[in-house]
Write an enzyme that holds these catalytic residues in place. Structure first.
Site, short mmCIF file in Angstrom:
data_model
loop_
_atom_site.label_atom_id
_atom_site.label_comp_id
_atom_site.label_asym_id
_atom_site.label_seq_id
_atom_site.Cartn_x
_atom_site.Cartn_y
_atom_site.Cartn_z
N PRO A 160 0.81 -1.21 0.00
CA PRO A 160 0.00 0.00 0.00
C PRO A 160 0.85 1.27 0.00
CG PRO A 160 -0.32 -1.33 2.00
CD PRO A 160 0.96 -1.72 1.38
N GLU A 161 0.60 2.10 -0.97
CA GLU A 161 1.22 3.43 -1.02
C GLU A 161 0.14 4.44 -0.64
OE1 GLU A 161 3.47 4.09 -4.63
OE2 GLU A 161 3.79 1.94 -4.91
N HIS A 215 -1.81 -15.64 8.80
CA HIS A 215 -1.16 -14.34 8.62
C HIS A 215 -1.88 -13.19 9.31
CE1 HIS A 215 1.37 -16.45 5.90
NE2 HIS A 215 0.46 -16.57 4.95
N ARG A 245 4.12 -11.25 4.82
CA ARG A 245 5.59 -11.10 4.86
C ARG A 245 6.08 -10.48 6.17
NH1 ARG A 245 7.82 -8.79 -0.74
NH2 ARG A 245 9.89 -9.15 0.10
#
Length: 275
Positions: A2-3, A94, A115
């Site tokens: 996400p930017e 996750h 991640r």
DNA sequence: CGTTGAACCTGTTTGC
DNA sequence: TGCAAACAGGTTCAAC
């Protein structure tokens, strides 16, 4: 992942669904995801979410109780997402944090991050100010043309690195840096201090236009990105260079899009974006 | 101080 | 088909 546009979309959804809700429980599946303030989590149950703001690519939740406010700064890294779901066994793999909410239409906020780049900071007001001062620079959507120009003119390095340097300009990542520079016709390795005033002005206006357009499209979904309600973005359909190696230049110059692997991967047109 | 590169992780895609 | 390497939206820290 996400930017700035994706985080702005996330914040918008969170506001409509969670503002005013009060926290009941906070389950932490992986202690190391809380980078700071783990021992302060006991304060939060029964506090209300009174504000939700984007700072760069992070989300700052304000919790208020008995006249005081405390904060949780959420960093998503490459693969982090927030989901609002009914309580229950969704996204079991996750998911590292679950905030149980009362008085919200759906009752659980999830921090999902395969991640595990990205952390959550639990902060009082003083620490929030310190952390933000150290991490963040100018916001691409609030900076003036003069301030932006000053930043670019005194930068001796690559313009793309500058745009992605969160301590100088906070919110732009690899996708939007590539898309903005292509539309502004500036080579990713051009030096900031050697750009013409005209180029800097074009870069400034292009940056704002692309980011606003991407927000309006709900962000870019390359693979995983979803807003907290599960909806995908659509701006990836308007990407012109990102991940488009060997495609013909969309400006019709006859060249094909190239890729440079140094630093983060840059996609650009060697003909339309001169160094 | 500014810039560069490696490290941190898991999952998916690519190439042999 | 199977396996290994390459690659991915980000940040931080050490080294130059």
């Amino acid at each position: 992942m996400p930017e700035l546009p994706e985080v702005e979309v996330i914040c918008g959804k969170l506001r409509t669904q969670m503002l005013g809700a009060s926290l009941e429980t906070c389950w932490v599946g992986r202690a190391d995801i809380i980078r700071e303030g783990r021992e302060e989590l006991g304060w939060y149950p029964s506090a209300r979410i009174t504000d939700i703001q984007r700072r760069g690519k992070t989300i700052v939740l304000t919790f208020s109780r008995a006249g005081t406010s405390r904060y949780q700064l959420i960093e998503l890294g490459m693969t982090g997402l927030l989901f609002i779901t009914p309580p229950g066994p969704s996204y079991t793999k996750h998911t590292h944090i679950r905030w149980g909410l009362k008085d919200a239409p759906a009752q659980e906020l999830l921090y999902w991050n395969p991640r595990r780049f990205g952390r959550v900071y639990v902060l009082n007001e003083e620490r929030l100010v310190e952390v933000c001062a150290r991490r963040f620079g100018l916001d691409p959507l609030r900076v003036s043309g003069q301030e932006f120009g000053g930043l670019v003119r005194k930068s001796r390095g690559r313009i793309k690195s500058l745009m992605m340097d969160q301590r100088k300009l906070s919110g732009i990542g690899n996708i939007y840096a590539n898309e903005i520079l292509f539309r502004a016709r500036i080579h990713p390795h051009a030096r900031g201090d050697r750009l013409s005033g005209h180029s800097v002005d074009r870069l400034f206006r292009t940056m704002r236009r692309v980011l606003r357009e991407a927000i309006a499209c709900g962000g870019s979904t390359i693979r995983d990105f979803r807003a907290p309600d599960g909806s995908a973005g659509a701006f990836q359909q308007r990407h012109l260079v990102y991940n488009k190696t060997a495609h013909g230049c969309p400006l019709g110059c006859g060249m094909t899009i190239s890729r440079i692997m140094t630093d983060r991967t840059s996609y650009y047109c060697p003909s339309c974006q001169q160094a």
